[in-house]
Scaffold this motif. Structure first.
Motif, PDB file in Angstrom:
ATOM      1  N   ILE A 114       0.836  -1.201   0.000  1.00  0.00           N
ATOM      2  CA  ILE A 114       0.000   0.000   0.000  1.00  0.00           C
ATOM      3  C   ILE A 114       0.871   1.252   0.000  1.00  0.00           C
ATOM      4  O   ILE A 114       0.620   2.208  -0.743  1.00  0.00           O
ATOM      5  N   LEU A 115       1.922   1.275   0.826  1.00  0.00           N
ATOM      6  CA  LEU A 115       2.816   2.439   0.874  1.00  0.00           C
ATOM      7  C   LEU A 115       3.530   2.644  -0.468  1.00  0.00           C
ATOM      8  O   LEU A 115       3.714   3.786  -0.903  1.00  0.00           O
TER       9      LEU A 115
ATOM     10  N   ILE B  63       3.352  10.431  -2.303  1.00  0.00           N
ATOM     11  CA  ILE B  63       3.631  10.596  -0.875  1.00  0.00           C
ATOM     12  C   ILE B  63       4.713   9.593  -0.482  1.00  0.00           C
ATOM     13  O   ILE B  63       4.487   8.382  -0.498  1.00  0.00           O
ATOM     14  N   ALA B  64       5.889  10.100  -0.142  1.00  0.00           N
ATOM     15  CA  ALA B  64       7.006   9.245   0.224  1.00  0.00           C
ATOM     16  C   ALA B  64       6.850   8.743   1.654  1.00  0.00           C
ATOM     17  O   ALA B  64       6.198   9.380   2.485  1.00  0.00           O
ATOM     18  N   SER B  65       7.463   7.600   1.922  1.00  0.00           N
ATOM     19  CA  SER B  65       7.378   7.043   3.268  1.00  0.00           C
ATOM     20  C   SER B  65       8.631   6.242   3.587  1.00  0.00           C
ATOM     21  O   SER B  65       9.373   5.836   2.702  1.00  0.00           O
ATOM     22  N   ILE B  66       8.826   6.057   4.864  1.00  0.00           N
ATOM     23  CA  ILE B  66       9.823   5.114   5.372  1.00  0.00           C
ATOM     24  C   ILE B  66       9.018   4.063   6.115  1.00  0.00           C
ATOM     25  O   ILE B  66       8.099   4.377   6.878  1.00  0.00           O
TER      26      ILE B  66
ATOM     27  N   THR C 261      -5.900   0.087   6.192  1.00  0.00           N
ATOM     28  CA  THR C 261      -4.681   0.337   5.426  1.00  0.00           C
ATOM     29  C   THR C 261      -4.973   0.462   3.941  1.00  0.00           C
ATOM     30  O   THR C 261      -4.444   1.327   3.263  1.00  0.00           O
ATOM     31  N   SER C 262      -5.826  -0.416   3.438  1.00  0.00           N
ATOM     32  CA  SER C 262      -6.097  -0.397   2.003  1.00  0.00           C
ATOM     33  C   SER C 262      -7.256   0.520   1.639  1.00  0.00           C
ATOM     34  O   SER C 262      -7.540   0.714   0.458  1.00  0.00           O
ATOM     35  N   THR C 263      -7.913   1.102   2.637  1.00  0.00           N
ATOM     36  CA  THR C 263      -9.075   1.944   2.342  1.00  0.00           C
ATOM     37  C   THR C 263      -8.880   3.357   2.881  1.00  0.00           C
ATOM     38  O   THR C 263      -8.288   4.201   2.225  1.00  0.00           O
ATOM     39  N   LEU C 264      -9.387   3.607   4.069  1.00  0.00           N
ATOM     40  CA  LEU C 264      -9.433   4.973   4.602  1.00  0.00           C
ATOM     41  C   LEU C 264      -8.069   5.591   4.887  1.00  0.00           C
ATOM     42  O   LEU C 264      -7.900   6.800   4.721  1.00  0.00           O
TER      43      LEU C 264
END
Length: 187
Positions: free
Chosen positions: A27-28, A37-40, A146-149
């Motif tokens: 998802i990320l 939107i970047a993430s660690i 996680t996969s929705t809202l």
């Protein structure tokens, strides 16, 4: 990739040595590719691992100020997280994050219920310095936030700093799902 706000995700797993790409990682990656939107992402299987990951972010990552969302994907009971078969209360988590979350939004996926009183939420915000804490009041595990809202919440927050407006828009666009999962924001 030009992102104004990044996500720092900590996912509780049974054993970091045996972990593989989870739904959260996928998802990320999707959020990074399609929403910019970047993430660690870090896994942890103990409170020490949680502390170490947080410490690495705080003291080793010079872009910490850009990480406005601390995304905790951890199982647990209402107002507790569970790591390595041990439960940690919201008060213990607040003390772990003491003074380190200035201006951050701490968001819990719906793997645990977040049901704080006004006093409990104010304590958490005061101790951590966080701008807000959010999560879900429903224990409906058949639907993963996680996969929705969560992805919609992150996207809306990317475009708007006003959390009240973000939550209003989230409810306007996904009212039934917000109600079903009982989305909550404490600020």
């Amino acid at each position: 990739m030009e992102s104004e706000k990044f996500i720092f995700c900590l996912e509780g797993v049974p054993d970091v040595d045996k972990a593989s790409a989870t739904e959260v990682v996928k998802i990320l990656e999707h959020i990074a590719m399609h929403q910019g939107i970047a993430s660690i992402y870090k896994e942890c299987d103990s409170i020490e691992g949680l502390e170490e990951s947080l410490g690495n972010l705080l003291y080793d990552d010079h872009n910490f100020k850009d990480y406005e969302i601390i995304y905790l994907v951890m199982p647990g009971e209402p107002n507790n997280i569970c790591l390595n078969d041990y439960y940690y209360s919201m008060e213990e988590i607040a003390e772990l994050f003491e003074g380190k979350m200035k201006g951050k939004v701490i968001h819990f996926a719906n793997r645990k219920i977040l049901d704080l009183t006004d006093e409990e939420s104010q304590y958490f915000l005061d101790v951590t310095g966080a701008r807000a804490i959010s999560g879900y009041g429903s224990d409906l595990n058949e639907i993963s936030s996680t996969s929705t809202l969560d992805r919609v919440f992150f996207s809306l927050y990317q475009d708007n700093d006003d959390l009240k407006e973000v939550v209003e828009e989230l409810f306007q666009k996904h009212y039934s799902l917000c109600q079903l999962l009982d989305f909550r924001l404490y600020y």
